[in-house]
Scaffold this motif. Structure first.
Motif, mmCIF file in Angstrom:
data_model
loop_
_atom_site.group_PDB
_atom_site.id
_atom_site.type_symbol
_atom_site.label_atom_id
_atom_site.label_comp_id
_atom_site.label_asym_id
_atom_site.label_seq_id
_atom_site.Cartn_x
_atom_site.Cartn_y
_atom_site.Cartn_z
ATOM 1 N N UNK B 197 30.676 -19.476 65.742
ATOM 2 C CA UNK B 197 29.521 -19.888 66.537
ATOM 3 C C UNK B 197 29.119 -21.331 66.294
ATOM 4 N N UNK B 198 28.021 -21.716 66.938
ATOM 5 C CA UNK B 198 27.473 -23.056 66.761
ATOM 6 C C UNK B 198 26.028 -22.939 66.285
ATOM 7 N N UNK B 199 25.335 -24.074 66.294
ATOM 8 C CA UNK B 199 23.953 -24.068 65.841
ATOM 9 C C UNK B 199 23.098 -23.208 66.775
ATOM 10 N N UNK B 200 22.060 -22.627 66.226
ATOM 11 C CA UNK B 200 21.167 -21.808 67.029
ATOM 12 C C UNK B 200 19.779 -21.828 66.438
ATOM 13 N N UNK B 201 18.871 -21.082 67.057
ATOM 14 C CA UNK B 201 17.499 -21.081 66.563
ATOM 15 C C UNK B 201 17.250 -19.942 65.592
ATOM 16 N N UNK B 202 18.050 -18.876 65.689
ATOM 17 C CA UNK B 202 17.844 -17.723 64.826
ATOM 18 C C UNK B 202 18.951 -17.689 63.779
ATOM 19 N N UNK B 203 18.593 -17.504 62.498
ATOM 20 C CA UNK B 203 19.618 -17.558 61.453
ATOM 21 C C UNK B 203 20.736 -16.534 61.638
ATOM 22 N N UNK B 204 20.475 -15.424 62.301
ATOM 23 C CA UNK B 204 21.558 -14.450 62.464
ATOM 24 C C UNK B 204 22.528 -14.877 63.549
ATOM 25 N N UNK B 205 22.147 -15.873 64.349
ATOM 26 C CA UNK B 205 23.007 -16.273 65.455
ATOM 27 C C UNK B 205 23.846 -17.510 65.146
ATOM 28 N N UNK B 365 22.252 -36.099 64.644
ATOM 29 C CA UNK B 365 21.478 -35.019 64.073
ATOM 30 C C UNK B 365 20.820 -34.197 65.168
ATOM 31 N N UNK B 366 21.341 -34.311 66.378
ATOM 32 C CA UNK B 366 20.745 -33.563 67.482
ATOM 33 C C UNK B 366 21.063 -32.078 67.337
ATOM 34 N N UNK B 367 20.251 -31.266 68.002
ATOM 35 C CA UNK B 367 20.524 -29.837 68.039
ATOM 36 C C UNK B 367 21.636 -29.617 69.063
ATOM 37 N N UNK B 368 22.812 -29.229 68.598
ATOM 38 C CA UNK B 368 23.962 -29.071 69.485
ATOM 39 C C UNK B 368 24.412 -27.616 69.412
ATOM 40 N N UNK B 369 24.225 -26.868 70.514
ATOM 41 C CA UNK B 369 24.533 -25.438 70.457
ATOM 42 C C UNK B 369 25.889 -25.129 71.065
ATOM 43 N N UNK B 370 26.632 -26.154 71.449
ATOM 44 C CA UNK B 370 27.973 -25.951 71.982
ATOM 45 C C UNK B 370 28.948 -26.773 71.171
ATOM 46 N N UNK B 371 30.133 -26.246 70.850
ATOM 47 C CA UNK B 371 31.113 -27.101 70.182
ATOM 48 C C UNK B 371 31.487 -28.260 71.098
ATOM 49 N N UNK B 372 31.650 -29.474 70.565
ATOM 50 C CA UNK B 372 31.984 -30.607 71.419
ATOM 51 C C UNK B 372 33.377 -30.440 72.005
ATOM 52 N N UNK B 373 33.553 -30.894 73.249
ATOM 53 C CA UNK B 373 34.856 -30.755 73.890
ATOM 54 C C UNK B 373 35.671 -32.026 73.841
ATOM 55 N N UNK B 374 35.026 -33.161 73.569
ATOM 56 C CA UNK B 374 35.766 -34.421 73.595
ATOM 57 C C UNK B 374 35.135 -35.443 72.687
ATOM 58 N N UNK B 375 35.652 -36.679 72.782
ATOM 59 C CA UNK B 375 35.221 -37.725 71.864
ATOM 60 C C UNK B 375 33.820 -38.238 72.178
ATOM 61 N N UNK B 376 33.330 -38.021 73.389
ATOM 62 C CA UNK B 376 32.025 -38.585 73.736
ATOM 63 C C UNK B 376 30.964 -37.515 73.947
ATOM 64 N N UNK B 377 31.298 -36.245 73.711
ATOM 65 C CA UNK B 377 30.286 -35.192 73.836
ATOM 66 C C UNK B 377 29.311 -35.267 72.670
ATOM 67 N N UNK B 378 28.061 -34.842 72.895
ATOM 68 C CA UNK B 378 27.142 -34.776 71.757
ATOM 69 C C UNK B 378 27.692 -33.802 70.716
ATOM 70 N N UNK B 379 27.662 -34.216 69.474
ATOM 71 C CA UNK B 379 28.239 -33.366 68.438
ATOM 72 C C UNK B 379 27.458 -33.553 67.157
ATOM 73 N N UNK B 380 27.665 -32.644 66.236
ATOM 74 C CA UNK B 380 27.161 -32.826 64.891
ATOM 75 C C UNK B 380 28.327 -32.552 63.948
#
Lengths: 460, 430
Positions: B197-205, B365-380
Motif C-alpha cells: 500500500x501507500x500512505x493513508x489516513x488510518x494506520x491500518x490502511x 513531504x507531501x501526502x502521497x496516497x498513490x505510488x509514483x508512476x514516473x520521474x515527475x509525479x509527486x512522490x515521497x
C-alpha cells in the motif's frame, strides 16, 4: 512520448553509424594493411556515433527550451485567445491552466476560457514537437553521413574521439565547481534579499527569535534575532553531543587499537561503523520516542519540575551516539600515525600500556584528535533530522539541559516547509541561516584539515 | 640488585649515591600495585566504552524491532455475515460481467454495519478498519458463491482494536477487545497491505510500497547522474589534470562539498531547481538531482583512492606498447579500479537512501496516497515517510513507523554488506 521516441531514434542512428563506420574501416584496413591506418576500426565507429548523436542532442536541448515560448505565441495568435484578459498575470494563469489540461496533468478547467484554449494548445504542442523531432533526426542523419564520408585509412579518428573524451572528463570535474558556485550564489543572493528587509546586525546579535509574529505583520526588525538559535546549536551539537562522543569515541579507539585481540577488533570495528550508517531519521525517531520521555521522567524523579519532553539533552545525547564512530575513526587514524618507535621507547622504559597511551601516544596524536573533533562538531551542527524530531521549536537562551532549545537547522526546516509565498522575510531567513551554517562548517573544516595536515608532516 | 653493582663496577662513573631501589619493599610493591590497578581500570574503561557504543546500537535495533515487528501483522475479526438477509444489493448479472462495478454499488458498508451490530453489538466503524470493505469486496470477487450463504469472513480490525490487542489501547477499545478475544473471533495475520500500500489516513490502511517506489525512482536518478560524473571527475583529477590553480580549485570544491551539511544541498535544490529552473515540486527528478550533487563527491573521493591504488607499472606497460593515454585509462586503469569505485558508490548510495533533510526542503513531504508512476509525479521517499508517520498522533502509527524503519535498515544493511563483500572479494594487494 515523442521525446522518448526521438531520443531512442537518435540513439539507434548512432548505433547504426557505429556499425557501418566500423565495418568500412575494417575493410579499408584489410585493403591497405594495419600499419598504413591511423586509427582502429572501433575508433572510426565512435567518431561517427559521436557526430551522429551529439549535435542532435544539443539541438533537442535547445529546442526544449525554446518550444514553450513558440507554443505560447502560436496559441495567443489563435482566435480563441483574442478574448483573454490584457494583464499579464491573469492571462498567464489561464495559459498555464490550459497547458496542464493539454498535457494531461489536470482533469478539468477552473476557468472556462482555459477550456477553449486546450485544443489550440494541444495542436501547437504536437506541431512543434513533431517539427523538433524531424529536425533532430535530419540533423543526426546529416552529421552522421558527413562523418561517415571521412572514414579513410589516414583519418585521425582516434585523436578526435579522445579529444571529446578529455572534454567530457574535464566537464565532469567542473560540475563540482559549478555546484559550489551554485550553493554560494543561491545562499548569498537570497540572504541579500533577507538583509534588505532585516538589519544584519539585528540578525546576528538579536536575542529574540519569533518569525511567526513577523509573518503576521508585527514588523521584521526585532523578530529575527538568531542568537538563541546559535546557542541552541552549540549547546546540542558542540557541547552535549561532544561530552558523549569524545570520551566514548576516544576510549573505543584506544581499546580497539591498543588492547583488543585482532579477532575482537575485526568484529567490533564494523559494528561501531554500523552506528554511522544508521539514517539520522531513525536516530531522530529513537530520540523522540524512547530517549526524550525517559529523560523527562528521570528529571521529574530528581525534582526538576519544568522538564520539557523535547529537551536539549535528548537530542544532544543521541547525536553524540551518532558521532561516536566518527570520532573513533579519526582518533584511530591519528594514533596509528604515531611512530612505533615512540611507543616502543616508552614501553622499554618500563611504563605500562596505559601510561604509554596517556603520556606518549595521546599527546603525540593530540593535533589529529583535535582536528577530528572539529570535524565532528561541524558534522553535528549541520545535522538536521535528530534536532527536528527531538529538540523542539522554542527559542530559549538557557543552560538547563532539560529545557527545550531550538537549532539553526530545525528553524530552517520549520521556515521552509510551511505554505508561504517565497519572498517573505520568513522564508528568506532560512537562507540567511543556511549561509551562516555554510560559512561556519566551512571554517571548521578548513581549520581541522590544517591542524591534521600540519601534524602529519611533523612525523614524516 | 646485581644490576646496580654491575653498573658500578663497569666504571661508567655513575656515582652510587642513590640507594638501590628496593623492589621487594612495601612502598615499591604498593606503587606497582597502584600502577597495575590503574592499568586495569584504564583497560576496563576502554572496554566499557566499546561495549556502551555497541550497547546503544543493540538497544536501538531491539527497540525498533520490538515496536516494528508488530507493524507487519494485523488483527483480524471473524465477522459472521448472513448475505441472503443482508442489505446488500448485488445484481448477479452485473457481478458476472463487471464485479468491480457491481460491488461498488452494493452498499457494503451497510452490510458490515448490520453484521457487526447483530453479532457483537458495536458499529463497524468502531470494530473494523476502513479497509474492511475492500477486504470483503475481494472475498466476494474470489468466491461469489458466498453471496447465497451465511459465512464468516476474517476482516481487518480497527486501529483501536489493533492497538488494544498488540499493546495497550484506550479503555473502551481494551474492554471490547478482551470481550471479543474471549469469544475467540480475533486472530492475527500477516499484513500484506503494509508491503503493497501507500500512505493513508488510518494506520491500518497505510503501506510503504509508495514510499519505497519513490525511493527507488529517486535512487535511479541519483545513480544515473552521480556515477558517471563522479567516475569521470575522479579519472580526470587522478590521471590527466595538470597541476595548476584550476585543478586545485576543483579539488578544494570536491573536498568541501563532501563536508557541507546535507540540508544546504536542499537549499540549493530549492533555489536553483525549483525557483530558477521551475522543475516540479515533490518530484523524484528533483530529489534525485539534489542527492546526486551530494553523492558525487563521495564517489569522486572513493574513486580517486581506488585509481591511486592501481600500480604505475600497469600504466607504463600499456603506454610502452603504444596505447594512448585514453586507452591506458579506459582499457587498464578503470577496470582494475572498478571494484573500489563500486564499493564507494554503494556506500554513497546507501547514505543518499537514508537522507531526509534535503528532500524536506524541496517539498517531498507531501501526502502521497498513490505510488509514483514516473520521474515527475509527486512522490515521497522512505525516510521522509518515516518522518511523516512519526509526526502522526495516532498510536497505531508508532508500530508502522518502526516497521518502516526496519525495512529501511534492511535495505541499508544489505547495501553495506554488498559493499564489504565486494571490497573483500576484489581487493588486490599489488
Amino acid at each position: 512520448m515523442t521525446g522518448v521516441m526521438i531520443v531512442l531514434i537518435i540513439g539507434a542512428l548512432g548505433v547504426i553509424g557505429w556499425i557501418i563506420a566500423r565495418a568500412r574501416a575494417t575493410r579499408l584496413q584489410a585493403e591497405v594493411g594495419r600499419l598504413a591506418t591511423n586509427s582502429r576500426p572501433t575508433q572510426h565507429g565512435w567518431y561517427v556515433a559521436l557526430w551522429t548523436m551529439l549535435p542532435a542532442f544539443a539541438f533537442l536541448a535547445v529546442w526544449a527550451n525554446v518550444m514553450p515560448s513558440l507554443i505560447a505565441d502560436t496559441v495567443l495568435a489563435t482566435p480563441a485567445a483574442q478574448t483573454l484578459p490584457v494583464d499579464d498575470f491573469s492571462r498567464n494563469a489561464i495559459l498555464a491552466e490550459a497547458q496542464s489540461i493539454a498535457s494531461g496533468s489536470q482533469a478539468a478547467a477552473f476557468n472556462p476560457q482555459a477550456t477553449e484554449l486546450v485544443e489550440p494548445y494541444r495542436a501547437a504542442t504536437l506541431r512543434y514537437s513533431t517539427m523538433g523531432a524531424i529536425l533532430a533526426a535530419i540533423l543526426a542523419f546529416a552529421c552522421g553521413a558527413y562523418a561517415l564520408s571521412r572514414v579513410r585509412p589516414s583519418f585521425t579518428a582516434r585523436y578526435r574521439v579522445e579529444k571529446v573524451v578529455m572534454w567530457a572528463l574535464l566537464g565532469a570535474s567542473l560540475i563540482a565547481i559549478i555546484t559550489t558556485a551554485g550553493i554560494v550564489a543561491s545562499l548569498v543572493f537570497e540572504s541579500m534579499r533577507f538583509f534588505s528587509m532585516v538589519n544584519p546586525l539585528n540578525f546576528l546579535f538579536g536575542l529574540n527569535w519569533s518569525p511567526q509574529s513577523a509573518a503576521m505583520g508585527y514588523g521584521n526588525e526585532d523578530a529575527f534575532g538568531a542568537v538563541p538559535l546559535f546557542w541552541g546549536t552549540i549547546f546540542i551539537g558542540a557541547i552535549i553531543a561532544m561530552i558523549v562522543a569524545i570520551p566514548l569515541g576516544l576510549m573505543s579507539a584506544i581499546y580497539l587499537t591498543q588492547y583488543a585481540r585482532p579477532n575482537t577488533r575485526k568484529w567490533m570495528k564494523p559494528i561501531l561503523e554500523v552506528l554511522a550508517g544508521v539514517p539520522t531519521v531513525v536516530y531522530g525517531y529513537f530520540a523522540a520516542l524512547t530517549v526524550a520521555p525517559a529523560l523527562r521522567n528521570f528529571a521529574a524523579s530528581i525534582g526538576i519540575s519544568n522538564a520539557s519532553s523535547e529537551s536539549a539533552l535528548a537530542a544532544g545525547l543521541v547525536m553524540g551516539i551518532m558521532i561516536i564512530p566518527f570520532v573513533s575513526s579519526m582518533a584511530d587514524d591519528s594514533i596509528a600515525a604515531v611512530p612505533q618507535s615512540m611507543r616502543d621507547g616508552s614501553l622499554a622504559m618500563g611504563a605500562t600500556t596505559s601510561e604509554t597511551i596517556r603520556k606518549v601516544l595521546i599527546p603525540a596524536a593530540l593535533p589529529g584528535v583535535v582536528g577530528g573533533v572539529l570535524l565532528a562538531v561541524s558534522r553535528a551542527i549541520g545535522e538536521t533530522m535528530i534536532v527536528v524530531m527531538a529538540a523542539g521549536l522554542a527559542a530559549n537562551l538557557t543552560l538547563n539541559p532539560f529545557a527545550s532549545v531550538t537549532t539553526v537547522t530545525t528553524q530552517m526546516v520549520q521556515l521552509l516547509t510551511g505554505d508561504q509565498e517565497f519572498d517573505s522575510a520568513k522564508t528568506l531567513a532560512a537562507f540567511a541561516l543556511g549561509l551562516v551554517l555554510f560559512i561556519v562548517t566551512l571554517l571548521l573544516n578548513i581549520v581541522a584539515l590544517r591542524v591534521v595536515k600540519k601534524y602529519r608532516e611533523a612525523y614524516e | 640488585m646485581s644490576g646496580e653493582t654491575a653498573l658500578d663496577q663497569s666504571g661508567l662513573g655513575v656515582p652510587a649515591e642513590r640507594a638501590p631501589t628496593d623492589w621487594r619493599g612495601d612502598a615499591m610493591r604498593r606503587r606497582i600495585a597502584r600502577r597495575y590497578a590503574s592499568e586495569r581500570r584504564f583497560r576496563l574503561l576502554g572496554m566499557a566504552a566499546v561495549l556502551a557504543s555497541a550497547g546503544f546500537l543493540a538497544f536501538l535495533l531491539i527497540s525498533m524491532m520490538g515496536n516494528g515487528l508488530r507493524g507487519f501483522t494485523r488483527t483480524e475479526v471473524a465477522v459472521p455475515i448472513d448475505f441472503p438477509r443482508s442489505v446488500a444489493m448485488i445484481d448477479p448479472a452485473v457481478l458476472q460481467t463487471n464485479p468491480e462495478q457491481a460491488l461498488a454499488n452494493a452498499n457494503l458498508p451497510a452490510v458490515l454495519e448490520q453484521a457487526t451490530t447483530q453479532a457483537f453489538g458495536v458499529s463497524d466503524t468502531q470494530l473494523l478498519s476502513p479497509n474492511a470493505v475492500l477486504a470483503l469486496r475481494d472475498a466476494i470477487i474470489r468466491d461469489p458463491a458466498i453471496l447465497d450463504q451465511k459465512v464468516t469472513v476474517n476482516l481487518p480490525a480497527s486501529t483501536g482494536i489493533d492497538v488494544a490487542m498488540k499493546s495497550e489501547g484506550n479503555g473502551t477499545d481494551e474492554a471490547l477487545a478482551s470481550r471479543l478475544d474471549d469469544t475467540g473471533v480475533i486472530s492475527t495475520a500477516f499484513n500484506l497491505g503494509f508491503l503493497t500500500g501507500s500512505d493513508g489516513t488510518d494506520p491500518t490502511m497505510v503501506g510503504i510500497w509508495g514510499a519505497l517506489k519513490g525511493s527507488l525512482i529517486t535512487m535511479v536518478i541519483t545513480l544515473a547522474l552521480s556515477f558517471p560524473i563522479g567516475v569521470f571527475a575522479a579519472l580526470y583529477l587522478e590521471e590527466y589534470a595538470p597541476r595548476n590553480r584550476w585543478t586545485d580549485l576543483i579539488e578544494v570544491s570536491i573536498n568541501n562539498l563532501a563536508a557541507v551539511p546535507s540540508i544546504i544541498f536542499g537549499l540549493l535544490g530549492l533555489a536553483i531547481f525549483l525557483n530558477v529552473m521551475h522543475l516540479p515540486r515533490s518530484a523524484p527528478l528533483v530529489g534525485g538531482m539534489t542527492l546526486a550533487l551530494m553523492t558525487m563527491p563521495v564517489i569522486v573521493i572513493a574513486g580517486r583512492n581506488a585509481i591511486k591504488a592501481v600500480p604505475p607499472s600497469i600504466r607504463d606497460a600499456a603506454l610502452g606498447i603504444g596505447a594512448s593515454p585514453v586507452q591506458v585509462v579506459f582499457h587498464h586503469v578503470l577496470p582494475l579500479a572498478l571494484p573500489g569505485i563500486l564499493t564507494g558508490t554503494i556506500i554513497g548510495m546507501a547514505r543518499a537512501l537514508g537522507e531526509t533533510a534535503p528532500l524536506l526542503m524541496i517539498g517531498m513531504r507531501a501526502f502521497v496516497s498513490q505510488p509514483p508512476g514516473g520521474f515527475t509525479d509527486p512522490a515521497t521517499v522512505l525516510p521522509v515517510q518515516i518522518f511523516l508517520w512519526s509526526d502522526e498522533v495516532g498510536r497505531g502509527f508508532i508500530e508502522k513507523t518502526s516497521a518502516a524503519i526496519i525495512v529501511l535498515l534492511a535495505f541499508l544493511l544489505t547495501m553495506n554488506s554488498i559493499a564489504i563483500y565486494l571490497r573483500n572479494k576484489f581487493e588486490k594487494k599489488w
